[in-house]
Design a protein around this motif. Structure first.
Motif, PDB file in Angstrom:
ATOM      1  N   HIS A 116       0.825  -1.218   0.000  1.00 58.64           N
ATOM      2  CA  HIS A 116       0.000   0.000   0.000  1.00 58.64           C
ATOM      3  C   HIS A 116       0.856   1.264   0.000  1.00 58.64           C
ATOM      4  O   HIS A 116       0.519   2.261  -0.646  1.00 58.64           O
ATOM      5  CB  HIS A 116      -0.923  -0.015   1.218  1.00 58.64           C
ATOM      6  CG  HIS A 116      -1.670   1.267   1.423  1.00 58.64           C
ATOM      7  ND1 HIS A 116      -2.623   1.718   0.529  1.00 58.64           N
ATOM      8  CD2 HIS A 116      -1.593   2.210   2.403  1.00 58.64           C
ATOM      9  CE1 HIS A 116      -3.112   2.869   0.951  1.00 58.64           C
ATOM     10  NE2 HIS A 116      -2.505   3.189   2.079  1.00 58.64           N
ATOM     11  N   VAL A 120       1.039   5.387  -2.077  1.00 61.57           N
ATOM     12  CA  VAL A 120       0.586   6.527  -1.271  1.00 61.57           C
ATOM     13  C   VAL A 120       0.937   7.854  -1.924  1.00 61.57           C
ATOM     14  O   VAL A 120       0.088   8.749  -2.064  1.00 61.57           O
ATOM     15  CB  VAL A 120       1.183   6.446   0.145  1.00 61.57           C
ATOM     16  CG1 VAL A 120       0.977   7.770   0.886  1.00 61.57           C
ATOM     17  CG2 VAL A 120       0.540   5.322   0.931  1.00 61.57           C
ATOM     18  N   TYR A 124      -1.673  10.520  -3.414  1.00 59.03           N
ATOM     19  CA  TYR A 124      -1.800  11.816  -2.738  1.00 59.03           C
ATOM     20  C   TYR A 124      -1.665  12.960  -3.742  1.00 59.03           C
ATOM     21  O   TYR A 124      -2.387  13.967  -3.658  1.00 59.03           O
ATOM     22  CB  TYR A 124      -0.736  11.947  -1.649  1.00 59.03           C
ATOM     23  CG  TYR A 124      -0.932  13.162  -0.769  1.00 59.03           C
ATOM     24  CD1 TYR A 124      -1.717  13.092   0.380  1.00 59.03           C
ATOM     25  CD2 TYR A 124      -0.340  14.386  -1.091  1.00 59.03           C
ATOM     26  CE1 TYR A 124      -1.908  14.192   1.186  1.00 59.03           C
ATOM     27  CE2 TYR A 124      -0.526  15.498  -0.288  1.00 59.03           C
ATOM     28  CZ  TYR A 124      -1.308  15.396   0.848  1.00 59.03           C
ATOM     29  OH  TYR A 124      -1.490  16.506   1.630  1.00 59.03           O
ATOM     30  N   LEU A 139     -11.021   8.755   0.459  1.00 56.84           N
ATOM     31  CA  LEU A 139     -11.264   7.546   1.228  1.00 56.84           C
ATOM     32  C   LEU A 139     -12.418   6.725   0.673  1.00 56.84           C
ATOM     33  O   LEU A 139     -12.508   5.517   0.935  1.00 56.84           O
ATOM     34  CB  LEU A 139     -11.558   7.903   2.693  1.00 56.84           C
ATOM     35  CG  LEU A 139     -10.487   8.723   3.414  1.00 56.84           C
ATOM     36  CD1 LEU A 139     -11.001   9.191   4.766  1.00 56.84           C
ATOM     37  CD2 LEU A 139      -9.216   7.912   3.581  1.00 56.84           C
ATOM     38  N   ASP A 207      -9.019   2.259  10.281  1.00 55.19           N
ATOM     39  CA  ASP A 207      -7.949   2.820   9.449  1.00 55.19           C
ATOM     40  C   ASP A 207      -7.477   4.156  10.026  1.00 55.19           C
ATOM     41  O   ASP A 207      -8.228   5.136  10.056  1.00 55.19           O
ATOM     42  CB  ASP A 207      -8.444   3.016   8.016  1.00 55.19           C
ATOM     43  CG  ASP A 207      -7.370   3.580   7.106  1.00 55.19           C
ATOM     44  OD1 ASP A 207      -6.175   3.459   7.441  1.00 55.19           O
ATOM     45  OD2 ASP A 207      -7.728   4.139   6.049  1.00 55.19           O
ATOM     46  N   SER A 210      -4.632   6.294   6.477  1.00 51.37           N
ATOM     47  CA  SER A 210      -5.250   7.041   5.379  1.00 51.37           C
ATOM     48  C   SER A 210      -6.080   8.207   5.890  1.00 51.37           C
ATOM     49  O   SER A 210      -6.035   9.314   5.326  1.00 51.37           O
ATOM     50  CB  SER A 210      -6.123   6.111   4.529  1.00 51.37           C
ATOM     51  OG  SER A 210      -5.346   5.095   3.948  1.00 51.37           O
ATOM     52  N   TYR A 214      -5.356  12.220   4.936  1.00 52.71           N
ATOM     53  CA  TYR A 214      -6.216  13.058   4.103  1.00 52.71           C
ATOM     54  C   TYR A 214      -7.129  13.989   4.894  1.00 52.71           C
ATOM     55  O   TYR A 214      -7.599  14.991   4.345  1.00 52.71           O
ATOM     56  CB  TYR A 214      -7.082  12.174   3.192  1.00 52.71           C
ATOM     57  CG  TYR A 214      -6.282  11.416   2.163  1.00 52.71           C
ATOM     58  CD1 TYR A 214      -5.604  12.080   1.154  1.00 52.71           C
ATOM     59  CD2 TYR A 214      -6.192  10.025   2.202  1.00 52.71           C
ATOM     60  CE1 TYR A 214      -4.865  11.385   0.206  1.00 52.71           C
ATOM     61  CE2 TYR A 214      -5.460   9.324   1.257  1.00 52.71           C
ATOM     62  CZ  TYR A 214      -4.800  10.010   0.269  1.00 52.71           C
ATOM     63  OH  TYR A 214      -4.056   9.324  -0.669  1.00 52.71           O
TER      64      TYR A 214
END
Length: 274
Positions: A116, A120, A124, A139, A207, A210, A214
Motif C-alpha cells: 500500500h 501513497v 496523494y 477515502l 484505518d 489514510s 487526508y
C-alpha cells in the motif's frame, strides 16, 4: 482420550484469555481513576468511576459522538461501494467473456501483492490536484472503482462455485446479463457479500493511516484519528478518557461483526470450494 480432549480445550481457553487480556485490561483501566491506572496493573480496580467516559465524551473540540458520526459516514459509504463495485467486477471475471480477460485478472491479482505504501505518494498527488485533500472523497471514491482486489478475488471464487445451469436457465427465460446478476447471482452470494461488508467495515473503521493523511481539519476527524488527540507527546496524556472512548469506539465493530457472523463463517467456509 477424554483427558486429552479436556487438556486441548483447557489450552485453547487459556490461549483465548491470554489474547483477550489487553482488551480486558483496557476495560478495567477505563473504569479506574486516572492516577491509579498504571499504579495498579491488575484487572480488578480498587476504585470504580465513570468519570473517564463523561470526560472523554466532551474532552475534544466536538463531542465524541461527532467523530463517531464522521467514521460512520465514511465506513458506510465504503461498505456500500465495495459491495457494489467488487460484486460487479467479480461477476464479470467469473461469468462473462471479454478480450484479455485472463490478463486483466492476473493484473488484478498482482495488485494484491503491491504494498500500500508504494501507491501513497502518487495517490496523494492525484487527490491533491483534484483538490480533494481534507475531504472524504480520497477515502470513498476509490472503493467505487473496485480497488480492493482481495474482495474481488473472494467473490470470484464464490461465484465460480455456483452452477452455470442457473445462468443458462435464466437466459432461456429471456434474462440478460444484468437480470442474471441481480436476480440469480447476487442473492446466492450473500455469504461472500457479508464477508466483504464485515471486513470492509472493520478495516475502514480502524484505518488510521489514510484518514490521518487526508483529513487534517479537526472538524473532519474520524474516531481513529480523534483517539490520537488524547495523547500529547510534549505534555500530559489523558489515558483514562482515551481508554474509555476506545471502548466506546469498539462497540460498532462488535455489533456489526455479531450481526453478520453467521454469513461470515459460511462465506469463509465455502469460498473457493467446488
Amino acid at each position: 482420550m477424554r483427558g486429552g480432549r479436556l487438556l486441548k480445550h483447557a489450552l485453547l481457553l487459556g490461549f483465548g484469555l491470554l489474547m483477550l487480556y489487553p482488551l480486558l485490561w483496557m476495560v478495567s483501566s477505563s473504569l479506574k481513576p486516572e492516577e491509579i491506572i498504571f499504579r495498579e496493573p491488575g484487572l480488578w480496580p480498587s476504585e470504580v468511576t465513570l468519570e473517564n467516559y463523561s470526560e472523554g465524551w466532551t474532552a475534544l473540540k466536538h463531542s465524541f459522538g461527532y467523530y463517531l458520526w464522521n467514521s460512520a459516514v465514511i465506513t458506510g459509504l465504503s461498505v456500500v461501494a465495495n459491495l457494489v463495485a467488487c460484486s460487479l467486477a467479480a461477476y464479470a471475471f467469473a461469468r462473462l467473456n471479454f478480450p484479455l480477460k485472463k490478463l486483466w485478472f492476473a493484473i488484478m491479482l498482482g495488485s494484491i501483492m503491491l504494498p500500500h505504501h508504494v501507491t501513497v505518494v502518487p495517490q496523494y498527488i492525484v487527490f491533491s490536484n483534484l483538490d480533494w485533500i481534507n475531504t472524504i472523497w480520497p477515502l470513498v471514491v476509490p472503493k467505487f472503482l473496485a480497488t480492493d482486489a482481495f474482495f474481488i478475488f473472494l467473490m470470484v471464487q464464490f461465484i465460480r462455485t455456483l452452477p452455470r445451469e442457473l445462468d443458462e436457465a435464466a437466459a432461456i427465460d429471456g434474462a440478460g446479463y444484468w437480470r442474471v446478476f441481480l436476480q440469480v447471482i447476487l442473492p446466492l452470494c450473500m455469504p461472500a457479500l457479508a464477508t466483504t461488508g464485515i471486513f470492509t467495515f472493520i478495516w475502514t473503521w480502524n484505518d488510521f493511516f489514510s484518514q490521518n493523511l487526508y483529513l487534517t481539519n479537526s472538524d473532519n476527524l474520524t474516531v481513529a484519528v480523534a483517539l490520537r488527540q488524547f495523547l500529547d507527546s510534549s505534555g500530559e496524556s489523558s489515558w483514562g478518557p482515551m481508554f474509555a472512548m476506545s471502548i466506546v469506539s469498539l462497540g460498532p465493530i462488535f455489533g456489526f461483526f455479531l450481526a453478520g457472523q453467521k454469513y461470515l463463517i459460511r462465506g469463509v467456509a465455502t469460498t473457493g470450494l467446488k
